[in-house]
Design a protein around this motif. Structure first.
Motif, mmCIF file in Angstrom:
data_model
loop_
_atom_site.group_PDB
_atom_site.id
_atom_site.type_symbol
_atom_site.label_atom_id
_atom_site.label_comp_id
_atom_site.label_asym_id
_atom_site.label_seq_id
_atom_site.Cartn_x
_atom_site.Cartn_y
_atom_site.Cartn_z
ATOM 1 N N ILE A 390 0.838 -1.212 0.000
ATOM 2 C CA ILE A 390 0.000 0.000 0.000
ATOM 3 C C ILE A 390 0.864 1.250 0.000
ATOM 4 O O ILE A 390 0.602 2.218 -0.737
ATOM 5 N N VAL A 391 1.925 1.239 0.814
ATOM 6 C CA VAL A 391 2.796 2.415 0.882
ATOM 7 C C VAL A 391 3.501 2.644 -0.453
ATOM 8 O O VAL A 391 3.629 3.787 -0.923
ATOM 9 N N ILE A 392 3.962 1.571 -1.093
ATOM 10 C CA ILE A 392 4.629 1.719 -2.393
ATOM 11 C C ILE A 392 3.659 2.256 -3.435
ATOM 12 O O ILE A 392 4.004 3.131 -4.249
ATOM 13 N N LEU A 393 2.432 1.747 -3.412
ATOM 14 C CA LEU A 393 1.429 2.242 -4.357
ATOM 15 C C LEU A 393 1.121 3.715 -4.111
ATOM 16 O O LEU A 393 1.003 4.512 -5.058
ATOM 17 N N LEU A 394 0.996 4.089 -2.830
ATOM 18 C CA LEU A 394 0.750 5.498 -2.531
ATOM 19 C C LEU A 394 1.911 6.367 -2.975
ATOM 20 O O LEU A 394 1.718 7.469 -3.509
ATOM 21 N N ASN A 395 3.132 5.877 -2.773
ATOM 22 C CA ASN A 395 4.308 6.633 -3.209
ATOM 23 C C ASN A 395 4.304 6.821 -4.718
ATOM 24 O O ASN A 395 4.565 7.916 -5.228
ATOM 25 N N ALA A 396 3.975 5.741 -5.469
ATOM 26 C CA ALA A 396 3.927 5.854 -6.926
ATOM 27 C C ALA A 396 2.826 6.798 -7.374
ATOM 28 O O ALA A 396 3.014 7.610 -8.304
ATOM 29 N N MET A 397 1.678 6.740 -6.710
ATOM 30 C CA MET A 397 0.565 7.622 -7.093
ATOM 31 C C MET A 397 0.898 9.079 -6.820
ATOM 32 O O MET A 397 0.543 9.974 -7.605
ATOM 33 N N VAL A 398 1.573 9.328 -5.711
ATOM 34 C CA VAL A 398 1.919 10.712 -5.381
ATOM 35 C C VAL A 398 2.901 11.273 -6.402
ATOM 36 O O VAL A 398 2.734 12.402 -6.903
ATOM 37 N N MET A 399 3.917 10.480 -6.760
ATOM 38 C CA MET A 399 4.894 10.966 -7.732
ATOM 39 C C MET A 399 4.296 11.054 -9.128
ATOM 40 O O MET A 399 4.717 11.892 -9.930
ATOM 41 N N ALA A 400 3.308 10.184 -9.413
ATOM 42 C CA ALA A 400 2.658 10.263 -10.716
ATOM 43 C C ALA A 400 1.702 11.427 -10.817
ATOM 44 O O ALA A 400 1.241 11.758 -11.922
ATOM 45 N N SER A 401 1.373 12.053 -9.715
ATOM 46 C CA SER A 401 0.452 13.193 -9.738
ATOM 47 C C SER A 401 1.128 14.489 -10.170
ATOM 48 O O SER A 401 0.450 15.517 -10.315
ATOM 49 N N ILE A 402 2.435 14.461 -10.354
ATOM 50 C CA ILE A 402 3.132 15.670 -10.805
ATOM 51 C C ILE A 402 2.700 15.986 -12.229
ATOM 52 O O ILE A 402 2.729 15.136 -13.118
ATOM 53 N N SER A 403 2.313 17.222 -12.446
ATOM 54 C CA SER A 403 1.867 17.662 -13.769
ATOM 55 C C SER A 403 2.357 19.083 -13.989
ATOM 56 O O SER A 403 2.160 19.960 -13.136
ATOM 57 N N TYR A 404 3.003 19.283 -15.136
ATOM 58 C CA TYR A 404 3.589 20.586 -15.446
ATOM 59 C C TYR A 404 2.709 21.310 -16.456
ATOM 60 O O TYR A 404 2.125 20.696 -17.359
ATOM 61 N N LYS A 405 2.651 22.633 -16.293
ATOM 62 C CA LYS A 405 1.933 23.488 -17.229
ATOM 63 C C LYS A 405 2.834 24.650 -17.612
ATOM 64 O O LYS A 405 3.584 25.172 -16.777
ATOM 65 N N HIS A 406 2.740 25.032 -18.850
ATOM 66 C CA HIS A 406 3.580 26.104 -19.377
ATOM 67 C C HIS A 406 2.827 27.434 -19.275
ATOM 68 O O HIS A 406 2.339 27.992 -20.260
ATOM 69 N N ASP A 407 2.724 27.891 -18.030
ATOM 70 C CA ASP A 407 1.997 29.135 -17.763
ATOM 71 C C ASP A 407 2.872 30.205 -17.144
ATOM 72 O O ASP A 407 2.375 31.178 -16.556
ATOM 73 N N GLY A 408 4.182 30.036 -17.221
ATOM 74 C CA GLY A 408 5.095 31.050 -16.710
ATOM 75 C C GLY A 408 5.556 30.820 -15.291
ATOM 76 O O GLY A 408 6.497 31.482 -14.838
ATOM 77 N N ARG A 409 4.953 29.926 -14.556
ATOM 78 C CA ARG A 409 5.388 29.658 -13.197
ATOM 79 C C ARG A 409 6.700 28.887 -13.204
ATOM 80 O O ARG A 409 6.978 28.125 -14.142
ATOM 81 N N PRO A 410 7.510 29.025 -12.121
ATOM 82 C CA PRO A 410 8.761 28.253 -12.076
ATOM 83 C C PRO A 410 8.480 26.764 -11.951
ATOM 84 O O PRO A 410 7.452 26.343 -11.412
ATOM 85 N N ARG A 411 9.393 25.966 -12.434
ATOM 86 C CA ARG A 411 9.190 24.519 -12.471
ATOM 87 C C ARG A 411 9.088 23.926 -11.079
ATOM 88 O O ARG A 411 8.384 22.938 -10.869
ATOM 89 N N GLU A 412 9.786 24.481 -10.099
ATOM 90 C CA GLU A 412 9.788 23.928 -8.755
ATOM 91 C C GLU A 412 8.424 23.991 -8.092
ATOM 92 O O GLU A 412 8.119 23.209 -7.183
ATOM 93 N N SER A 413 7.592 24.904 -8.516
ATOM 94 C CA SER A 413 6.289 25.049 -7.868
ATOM 95 C C SER A 413 5.345 23.898 -8.171
ATOM 96 O O SER A 413 4.351 23.709 -7.455
ATOM 97 N N PHE A 414 5.651 23.103 -9.187
ATOM 98 C CA PHE A 414 4.753 22.010 -9.567
ATOM 99 C C PHE A 414 5.011 20.729 -8.766
ATOM 100 O O PHE A 414 4.191 19.822 -8.796
ATOM 101 N N TYR A 415 6.159 20.636 -8.079
ATOM 102 C CA TYR A 415 6.434 19.414 -7.334
ATOM 103 C C TYR A 415 6.854 19.708 -5.892
ATOM 104 O O TYR A 415 7.439 18.838 -5.230
#
Length: 1691
Positions: A390-415
């Motif tokens: 369960i913990v490994i699955l939660l870890n994978a889901m959390v890291m898979a939730s990272i999504s980047y958008k090209h709206d001018g914000r710095p890259r660090e704010s997305f993760y």
């Protein structure tokens, strides 16, 4: 002292080298220092330094790092000195040329000398470059190309084989010979398509250009945008739009490209490029624009099918067979598959419970404290494992939730949020590691491999969460946590171990591939690094990427073409040959090795195969006794049998006629009189069941009263039924009927009468064997076949009983439920209307008619056609035709030509719906809908039929005119496209294909899960490292996002030709707005897009775009990421699909579990089935001139001469025959001369064989047909001589070219392999076509009007179904399929929306992704691999030699020649009496000596006599009999076939023994009668002489009449018999040989040799009553002589 200490395996290995690969040790015995281990390691290290040095030796490397020039010079100097010193020392110790151990007598020493020479040349080039004598970018670097081969010296010490060198040489010699044969076959097909390409297409130089353009001076602005090929004929090809004109350009190949069909060499080059499935579709589009389209489609589709899918896959079969042959020898090096990678130091504990036992590991170093024991129990519990998952699955889901958008914000704010969560997960896993270390201790913890892996992950992820290292290369440790999820599924874990567990094989292959890539990259770099402005081979990393690109076949032709463009015309062909040979070896040999390793890992051991065979036999014997739920529902209702009144019971009413269901219903009320406790006491009902008492009917009360009057108590249900059915079985056995009806507990407690009858049967059978003299049969049965016989008989009986129980349950329901088996509960079960419907539904063509009088099967001509007609019923044949016609009507539909507005399409739809409604109605009325045994909806096929009908009917009734995208109407139209799948339902063989695919669904699912996990791991890494970093401005001059605004002029792509601009011209441009965006087809901004990008890469497509973007945006080091994924995912992951599909196909065919001998036997049967009589007439010795002609035609030189004539005649087609060319007339004249030669060949053969004998061979028929066409062409050529006659002429020559396969044994057998593969894969090919048709119909609805894009254009689109089929066939080959998918994903604002789906040019993102991905996986990964499986199965017919084949081709050829001598009429059948002549003339393995093997000879003759009851036998009858007699049937045959064969041979031996004894008795009794007659006459004369002398002498004729009368009287009284009346009482001769135990008994009973045939001896004694002493002594002597002769013969 042993100098080899420290060398692994050096003492116990034989190496593949003349001096055992240990040349460094064994060849210098006179030099003590050289045998030291450190010296040998130093030399190997020096070889590695040499490879590194030559890899850095390029002008570009020296330009980037000037100091490398001196470093490499020093390194090469030291390496050259050491290798030179070694060479001189060896020459001094061993001598140069003289002696067996001389230096230059050893191949490896010669190789070392060559490498030393290359190093000295390299040193001279170094000195010349440093001194300025040689230019730094000189072509002299080519001389250094062989230097990378020094790597062989580094790795050869590790190549050790535990087998004799001679055996290893034999294996490699054989495999190389097979590869040569397959390459020759591949060359034949390439030559064939090369000739066809030259004659079909010729020069493809017509382009659309501006009017007035000079054909030799064409510029970019002269061409149409985009550049298009065209046709000068107005009725075919593409016609240029006004004001463009079609013109044939006169330009060099360096400008127009190297591929084409100008002449044979260029055509071969193009054919190979197309066969590699790279760029072939663009060549096809060129030919479609230049020529009639049908030529291009037929040519290229057949080329892909035969060359790419059939012939090239034969290489996989060759490599796999060779790999399997040496697998056992590599077992010591690679380890045993059966041994798991367990920890040797772990202690094992057998832990048991009430349900099972299991072995668990116990660590001795574990803490003994109570807290530690509690933690150990917790760690071993399921709760802890579930928590970790369960913990490994939660870890994978959390890291898979990272999504980047090209709206001018710095890259660090997305993760940022995910970072803190990742820190928490890392702390949790670190604590887990520390707790385990505390519990088990450091030593105990490091003993387990899984703990080492967890420790590595803990250390790597701890470093990863440090802010400076976050989202760096340490991200790999974080994403690799997902690998631990495999522990959650034992099935997946076992499958992974099965594939990757024996890691030495796969690891060795990976190392071999990498070494090969390094060597070839260094060689290519040295060959082409001097080319200016060419970055492909400037440095070693670039050369490595280029050679890896060729290995993956992605745009490999671009690397070759660009290299050829930068070389001269002289060296360009050599460059092409170099790259083609490299591509051929890497793609056909190396990639086939990966498939072979995967298949070998999936292969089972021999012992496991035997266990699997038993298990499979048990599963096949099991029949599902329970009824389907749709039928079992009737058992829930009370029984209501239909009763009838019988006024008079017939006297012959037998007990077996009593139904079990009626007995149960009758006896249940009698059983209900007992109380509940009595039922429980007898264990006849469960304790919880309640017995409900009710008032008994009158007739049952009367029966109960009668039973009480008799003083008997009412019996229970079980006892009553058992007694009645037992009595029924007793009567059935007494009457000789079938076996007993199985009832519950009948086998355990049989009725005494049954046991008595069984005992009588056994005694009778035993007595019969005793009377027949088979005293050892019981012992043989008990010793040889006891286990197997009981096993198979028990399984067969079990299956029969299960079938009978199931049928009995159906019969019970049919009797007790009036509505059972009544369609729709309306149609009566036995009604005439239903019978009529059944007759209509089940009416079928009888493909095996029988004679109504004799009952024998009538032999029919064209048996395959009759079998095809009898494949399905008449109704299904009608629906196949109707469905096919409706599919053709659907193919005519387009977005502009729809169903609603055109009456002809609507009429076709009405016809289909009416016919299908009629079909379904008849089937429902005949077999029912759901609740009947043969219901329409009993399986998925019925649901598909009903679903197809309802969809078609709904759409026909609805007729929607407004169909927007993603609406219900469009979905309904797409579902209507499933109609072609009805063919799968109607054709049984195609249903079987689907069934076989579904049976392997589990393994395919496991492979899919593995690939998804692999993609997910790399996708997570890509999202974290490359998400939001790949976007850039479409204007390459703008680097910042803020400046990417406005518009700019962008160049327009015009042509792929290498042409420039004219004077004062500028490149065509257009105004484009600047946009900051990701690459067009991929990005890593979120997990979904990353998974899609990697899925595209998984097909070897699109990875070059990712590589180039990563290098250009982030740097060259990031290209390692995509290279690793391509290597792991494509080269290993995709081969898993191939291996799994092949393994499942073999398992479904029953060949996966066969042992080596059983598989060879199956191959032999297939080979014998292919073999045919020679149809060669015998030599005409009576006519000398015909005999001379016969000898000439059969001479090997004559055959080679004719083969040479065929090749020379085919060589005339190396250039295109066109009427406007002058050379065409001369070539036609030469071809006419060759045709005359072939006419002479036919005439000579007809004279030698006679017309009838010549025509009996199909090969001769084909030759005669082609020769007649050649004569017709000669007449046509000399009369009209135009393009038609020339086309007719090259067709005749190509038909003649096919005869070359019959003149070469290897080509003939490989051609048979391909033909058999095509024949067996016919239904798979048809299934693939139906799937393509289904997707094409759906694609026409979804993407028929989509906007043109990068890959969708004028030729490639879904505007019509036919174009869609061509498009999908292109996708099957993988040609830019991902580009087509992205073109179909276009959405606003890049397209124009519309109301109806055909009024918009937009695509559909979700539909396109599901459409193309599902199609590619189903067709390419699964269905297409079935062809590979079929080829590998049939290749065993070709891959055989004298050692491993049970019967070689030489043996079969010997039999064919012998048969041809006996079958003088060449009919393929001979009288059975002439079989003995065939057997006497055989030689080799099939030889039978009638004197030495007299008994075997009799058995073989008798087997053929009883085969057809004494009628004629065929060629295959005799050959199959000999094959059975020439093998060890106990090893080669499977159990069922073995039992059947042994029973047949037993009967044959018994009959031959009876016949032999009967023959001897006839001859013995004839001699007895002759002696008795002589003795009787002498006694009568002696007695009656005094009485007859006074009357005179008797006439001799009268005396003989009296003897005959006396003999007749004796015969009538039974005193004299010709033979024994009881043929069954003679003794058997045994099986194959006469047993000595029986012979000893005969020798001891000399006084009464025939002690077993008492009746015969008694009759003879009565017949010799006049003179018993003389008669008895004569008979005894004769019998004794006969026995002695028989004993001598059999001994």
């Amino acid at each position: 002292m042993d100098k080899s200490k420290g060398e692994p395996g050096a003492a116990n290995s034989f190496f593949y080298a003349p001096v055992d690969f240990s040349t460094e040790k064994n060849t210098c015995l006179n030099i003590e220092w050289f045998n030291k281990l450190w010296v040998r390691r130093l030399l190997r290290s020096v070889a590695l330094v040499s490879l590194i040095s030559v890899s850095l030796h390029t002008p570009k490397s020296f330009e980037q790092n000037p100091y490398l020039r001196y470093v490499t010079f020093v390194a090469d100097g030291g390496v050259t000195f050491l290798f030179t010193f070694e060479m001189v020392a060896k020459i001094k110790a061993r001598g140069a040329f003289k002696g067996e151990s001389a230096y230059f007598q050893d191949r490896w020493c010669r190789f070392d000398f060559f490498m030393v020479a290359c190093h000295w040349i390299s040193m001279l080039l170094h000195i010349g470059a440093l001194s300025g004598v040689i230019e730094r970018s000189s072509y002299t670097s080519v001389l250094q190309a062989p230097r990378p081969l020094i790597m062989i010296r580094f790795i050869r010490v590790f190549l050790k084989f535990s087998m004799p060198k001679s055996r290893l040489n034999q294996i490699f010699k054989r495999s190389s010979q097979q590869i040569y044969n397959v390459t020759l076959f591949f060359t034949f097909f390439m030559s064939l398509y090369g000739i066809l390409g030259v004659q079909f297409f010729g020069e493809l130089r017509q382009h659309c250009v501006k009017n007035g353009t000079d054909p030799s001076k064409v510029t970019i602005n002269s061409l149409m945008i985009p550049d298009s090929y065209c046709s000068m004929e107005p009725d075919s090809g593409y016609q240029c739009p006004k004001p463009m004109v079609c013109m044939k350009l006169q330009m060099s190949r360096y400008n127009m490209g190297f591929n084409g069909f100008d002449e044979f060499a260029t055509s071969i080059f193009t054919v190979y490029q197309a066969a590699s499935q790279e760029g072939w579709v663009f060549i096809m589009y060129r030919t479609m624009d230049s020529m009639p389209g049908w030529k291009s489609v037929v040519y290229f589709t057949t080329l892909i099918f035969f060359l790419s899918w059939l012939v090239k896959n034969v290489f996989i079969a060759v490599v796999r067979e060779t790999f399997n042959e040496i697998r056992v020898q590599f077992q010591q090096m690679w380890g045993n598959r059966a041994n798991r990678l367990t920890d040797d130091n772990e202690s094992k504990l057998l832990k048991g419970s009430d349900t099972n036992w299991q072995v668990i590991a116990v660590t001795d170093s574990a803490s003994t404290r109570r807290a530690a024991r509690v933690l150990i129990n917790f760690l071993n519990s399921a709760t802890f494992h579930i928590l970790i998952i369960i913990v490994i699955l939660l870890n994978a889901m959390v890291m898979a939730s990272i999504s980047y958008k090209h709206d001018g914000r710095p890259r660090e704010s997305f993760y940022q949020t995910q970072y803190y969560i990742e820190v928490a997960f890392t702390i949790f896993f670190d604590l887990e590691t520390l707790v385990k270390i505390w519990i088990f201790g450091i030593t105990g913890y490091l003993k387990r491999s899984i703990f080492k892996f967890e420790l590595l992950l803990a250390l790597g992820t701890t470093i990863h969460v440090i802010p400076q290292f976050y989202l760096s290369a340490f991200t790999y440790f974080q994403v690799l946590r997902i690998v631990r999820l495999m522990k959650a599924s034992p099935l997946l874990e076992d499958f992974v171990y099965k594939i990757f567990g024996p890691g030495k094989k796969l690891g060795s292959l990976i190392i071999f591939t990498m070494c090969l890539l390094i060597i070839t990259s260094s060689i290519s770099m040295q060959l082409f690094c001097f080319l200016r402005d060419f970055t492909k081979f400037e440095t070693f990393p670039e050369a490595f990427m280029s050679m890896f690109q060729i290995l993956t076949q992605e745009a490999w032709t671009e690397v070759m073409d660009e290299t050829m463009l930068r070389t001269s015309e002289t060296f360009a062909p050599l460059v092409a040959i170099y790259f083609i040979l490299y591509h051929l070896f890497m793609t056909l040999i190396v990639l086939s090795l990966f498939v072979a390793v995967i298949l070998d890992n999936l292969e089972l051991d021999e012992n496991i195969k035997k266990l699997k065979q038993i298990r499979a036999r048990q599963q096949s014997a099991q029949v599902k006794e329970s009824l389907p739920k749709r039928l079992a529902v009737f058992e829930k209702f009370p029984d209501k049998p239909q009763m009838m009144k019988i006024h008079k019971t017939p006297s012959d009413y037998l007990t077996p006629k009593v139904r079990d269901s009626f007995v149960k219903s009758y006896c249940v009320e009698l059983s209900s009189l007992k109380d509940k406790e009595e039922w429980q006491k007898e264990d006849l009902l469960p304790p919880t069941e309640k017995v409900q008492k009710r008032k008994l009917p009158f007739f049952r009360q009367k029966a109960l009263a009668l039973s009480q009057i008799d003083g008997s108590l009412p019996k229970g249900k079980h006892e009553t039924i058992s007694e009645i059915l037992t009595e029924s079985n007793t009567q059935r056995q007494v009457l000789g009927d079938s076996g007993a009806i199985p009832v519950s507990q009948l086998a355990a407690k049989q009725h005494p009468s049954i046991r008595k009858i069984n005992a009588l049967k056994q005694n009778s059978d035993k007595q019969r064997r005793m009377e027949n003299g088979d005293l050892g049969s019981a012992n043989r049965s008990a010793t040889s076949r006891r286990d197997q016989d009981l096993d198979i008989k028990l399984l067969q009986a079990k299956r029969q009983q299960a079938e009978m129980r199931r049928n009995q349950r159906e019969e019970d329901l049919r009797e007790n439920h009036p509505l059972f088996d009544t369609p729709l509960w309306i149609v009566k079960r036995e009604s005439k209307f239903r019978h009529f419907c059944k007759v209509v539904v089940d009416a079928k063509y009888d493909s095996k008619p029988k004679d109504p009088i004799t009952g024998k099967e009538i032999k029919l001509n064209n048996k395959r056609l009759h079998n095809l007609l009898g494949l399905v019923t008449y109704l299904e044949w009608m629906m196949i035709l109707v469905t096919t016609a409706s599919c053709f009507a659907m193919m005519l539909e387009t977005p502009a030509y729809g169903l609603i507005d055109h009456w002809e399409l609507e009429a076709a739809e009405y016809a289909f719906c009416i016919c299908m409604a009629l079909e379904l109605t008849l089937k429902v009325l005949a077999d029912g809908l759901i609740f009947t045994p043969r219901a329409l909806l009993k399986d998925c096929a019925g649901f598909l039929d009903v679903f197809t009908f309802l969809v078609s009917l709904t759409l026909l009734v609805w007729k929607p005119r407004y169909v927007p995208q993603n609406s219900g109407a469009q979905i309904l139209m797409i579902l209507r496209c499933l109609r072609p799948l009805r063919i799968f339902v109607l054709v049984p063989h195609m249903r079987r294909v689907v069934f076989e695919l579904c049976r392997g669904f589990k393994e395919i699912l496991l492979v899919s899960i593995l690939l998804i996990v692999l993609m997910f791991v790399f996708a997570l890494y890509g999202v974290q490292l490359y998400g939001g970093r790949l976007a850039r401005c479409n204007d390459s001059t703008i680097k910042d996002r803020d400046k990417c605004v406005g518009v700019f002029m962008r160049k327009v792509f015009v042509t792929k030709m290498k042409i420039g601009l004219g004077e004062g011209e500028s490149h065509p441009q257009m105004l484009v707005p600047r946009v900051w965006s990701n690459p067009r087809r991929f990005n890593f901004d979120n997990i979904g897009n990353a998974m899609l990008a990697l899925f595209e890469v998984l097909s070897f497509k699109g990875w070059l775009d990712i590589r180039d973007v990563l290098i250009k945006t982030l740097g060259p080091l990031h290209a390692i990421y995509i290279h690793i994924f391509v290597f792991l995912g494509c080269m290993i992951g995709l081969t898993l699909f191939v291996g799994v599909v092949i393994a499942n196909y073999s398992e479904n065919k029953g060949t996966a579990l066969l042992t080596v001998d059983q598989r060879r036997w199956c191959d032999l049967k297939k080979r014998l089935k292919i073999a045919q009589p020679l149809h060669l007439p015998p030599r005409p010795d009576s006519q000398s001139w015909r005999a001379v002609a016969y000898d000439v035609t059969q001479h090997i030189m004559f055959k080679r001469f004719m083969a040479l004539m065929v090749l020379l005649n085919s060589a005339l087609l190396s250039v295109s025959w066109r009427a406007e060319e002058d050379y065409t007339i001369h070539l036609a004249m030469v071809s006419s001369i060759f045709s005359c030669v072939f006419v002479f060949e036919v005439v000579v053969k007809i004279a030698a064989f006679t017309p009838r004998g010549y025509w009996q061979s199909r090969r001769n028929q084909y030759d005669c047909f082609v020769t007649v066409l050649g004569v017709v062409w000669i007449v046509t050529n000399f009369t009209i001589s135009n393009d038609f006659s020339h086309s007719f002429g090259f067709i005749v020559i190509i038909l003649r070219f096919f005869t070359i396969t019959g003149k070469h044994a290897t080509l003939r057998m490989l051609m048979l392999t391909v033909v058999v593969s095509v024949y067996k894969s016919f239904f798979i090919i048809m299934g693939m076509f139906l799937l393509i048709l289904t997707y094409a119909l759906a694609g026409n609805i979804l993407f028929g009007s989509v906007k043109y894009g990068e890959s969708i254009g004028r030729q490639a689109n879904f505007s019509t179904t036919s174009r869609g089929i061509i498009m999908l066939f292109r996708i099957v080959t993988g040609e830019d399929w991902y580009k087509i998918m992205h073109d179909c994903m276009i959405s606003p604002p890049f397209c124009t929306p519309g109301g109806n789906s055909w009024e918009t040019d937009c695509g559909n993102f979700r539909a396109a992704m599901m459409f193309f991905c599902s199609f590619y996986v189903i067709i390419t990964y699964i269905v297409l691999n079935l062809l590979v499986a079929i080829i590998m199965e049939n290749f065993s017919l070709f891959y055989s030699n004298e050692e491993d084949a049970l019967l070689s081709y030489a043996d079969i050829r010997n039999f064919q020649n012998t048969w041809n001598m006996i079958d003088t009429q060449q009919r393929g059948v001979i009288p059975v009496r002439r079989v003995k002549f065939v057997l006497r003339l055989l030689r080799g393995r099939l030889e039978v000596d009638p004197q030495r093997d007299r008994l075997l000879f009799k058995h073989m003759c008798h087997e053929l006599e009883r085969l057809h009851n004494g009628e004629d036998v065929t060629f295959h009858d005799v050959l199959n009999m000999l094959s059975y007699r020439s093998v060890d049937i106990r090893k080669s045959l499977q159990l069922e076939e073995l039992i059947e064969r042994e029973e047949l041979e037993y009967l044959i031996e018994e009959e031959v023994a009876k016949q032999t004894i009967r023959t001897w008795l006839n001859s013995a009794l004839k001699r007895i009668r002759l002696k008795e007659r002589t003795t009787l006459i002498a006694d009568l004369r002696a007695t009656n002489e005094p009485l007859l002398n006074p009357l005179g002498e008797i006439i001799p004729g009268q005396m003989f009449d009296m003897d005959n009368k006396e003999e007749t009287k004796l015969r009538r009284r039974g005193h004299l018999l010709v033979r024994s009346d009881s043929t069954g009482s003679v003794s058997l001769l045994g099986r194959r040989t006469f047993k000595s135990s029986r012979l000893s008994g005969a020798r001891q009973s000399n006084n009464n040799p025939f002690h077993e045939t008492n009746e015969t001896v008694h009759v003879i004694s009565r017949a010799s009553v006049i003179n018993p002493t003389t008669a008895h002594s004569g008979v005894s002597r004769d019998l004794e002589d006969w026995w002695n002769s028989q004993i001598t013969d059999f001994d």
